[in-house]
Scaffold this active site. Structure first.
Site: not given
Length: 307
Positions: A191, A235-237, A239
């Site tokens: 991420t 934008v980790h989530d 992914a």
């Protein structure tokens, strides 16, 4: 047929981007949101979830309020990253209330009702999911897949030197989930590369709703962008939903455990991808991401929000 997903969230700006991607995609059916304390208090994450749904014309999606504290330890919020009350941007006042059911029971009921048509995406601290596993140990076999946004297989964190924020915030819950849920862990190894170029940010911020809010969710403080590549924010989530949409992640099997002690490795993941400890893999770990494919899905979301 649309993929049915249940999203366990702590909005949070990257949660909001993920929700926009999921709700805008015709091949995803969001059957509910469960909220957990993480980026901010559970009062705020629940209100933020309802407000995001209101903004995106999806107020009919049920929201179930969940855990307000980690199983062990104190909550460590991140308003300095995500903004006052846990999110940036102008959001409407919600016209709906959470359902009259705790997030844990809501999750178990949806799993029993929908079975392997359901995929669970947990992108905050794992408190709700860990508690659901205690009440319903068969949860992993009931559903299709369980994805986690959390952890770092490499041992390089963003909350501490060794721990990612979601796992650090409730390490006991994360340990239970990686040991019992046979999850697909989408951690910082992938991420940190889920970045969005900011070339069009000013245009988004000056656009009518909901695009102005979407732009605000991407407008991370400069000091946070170091966790992405270059100056573009990770934008980790988002992914996780991107993979459900278009298989943008590459996974490898591994045996995982989580450190729960109070020392410098609290919340760190022990990841054995080489069979050093002689234990069977209990998870799949995201090791790479198709960055251009991910960005194309974000762009597609923006166009759908533009109408």
């Amino acid at each position: 047929m649309s993929q049915k997903v249940l999203l366990d969230v702590d909005p949070g700006c990257d949660d909001a981007v993920m929700l926009a991607m999921a709700l805008a995609a015709p091949d995803i059916d969001v059957v509910g949101l469960t909220t957990v304390a993480g980026n901010t208090t559970v009062d705020n994450t629940t209100r933020n979830a309802l407000a995001i749904l209101e903004l995106l014309d999806a107020a009919d999606v049920p929201v179930a309020r969940g855990a307000g504290q980690p199983i062990v330890g104190e909550l460590d919020t991140a308003e300095e990253i995500h903004g006052p009350n846990g999110i940036r941007g102008d959001l409407p006042d919600p016209s709906t209330e959470p359902v009259d059911q705790h997030a844990v029971d809501f999750t178990i009921d949806r799993a029993r009702e929908l079975g392997d048509d359901l995929t669970i995406l947990a992108v905050g601290p794992m408190t709700n999911l860990a508690t659901a596993l205690v009440k319903e140990p068969d949860l992993p076999s009931l559903v299709d897949d369980i994805y986690l946004m959390g952890g770092s297989a490499s041992g390089i964190g963003n909350k501490t030197a060794t721990a990612e924020a979601n796992f650090h915030n409730d390490a006991v819950a994360a340990k239970r989930v990686v040991r019992s849920a046979r999850p697909r862990m989408v951690g910082l190894d992938a991420t940190n590369r889920a970045t969005v170029p900011l070339d069009d940010l000013d245009e988004l911020l000056s656009s009518p709703p909901p695009l102005d809010a979407f732009g605000a969710w991407l407008d991370y403080p400069e000091e946070v962008r170091q966790f992405g590549e270059g100056s573009d924010p990770a934008v980790h989530d988002a992914a996780v939903v991107a993979h459900v949409l278009d298989d943008v992640l590459a996974f490898e099997p591994a045996h995982l455990d989580v450190e729960v002690g109070e020392g410098p490795f609290h919340g760190a993941v022990a990841c054995d991808r080489r069979d050093e400890v002689g234990k069977e893999p209990n998870a799949e770990v995201a090791v790479d991401i198709d960055v251009e494919g991910f960005r194309a899905l974000v762009d597609r979301t923006i166009e759908r929000l533009r109408g």
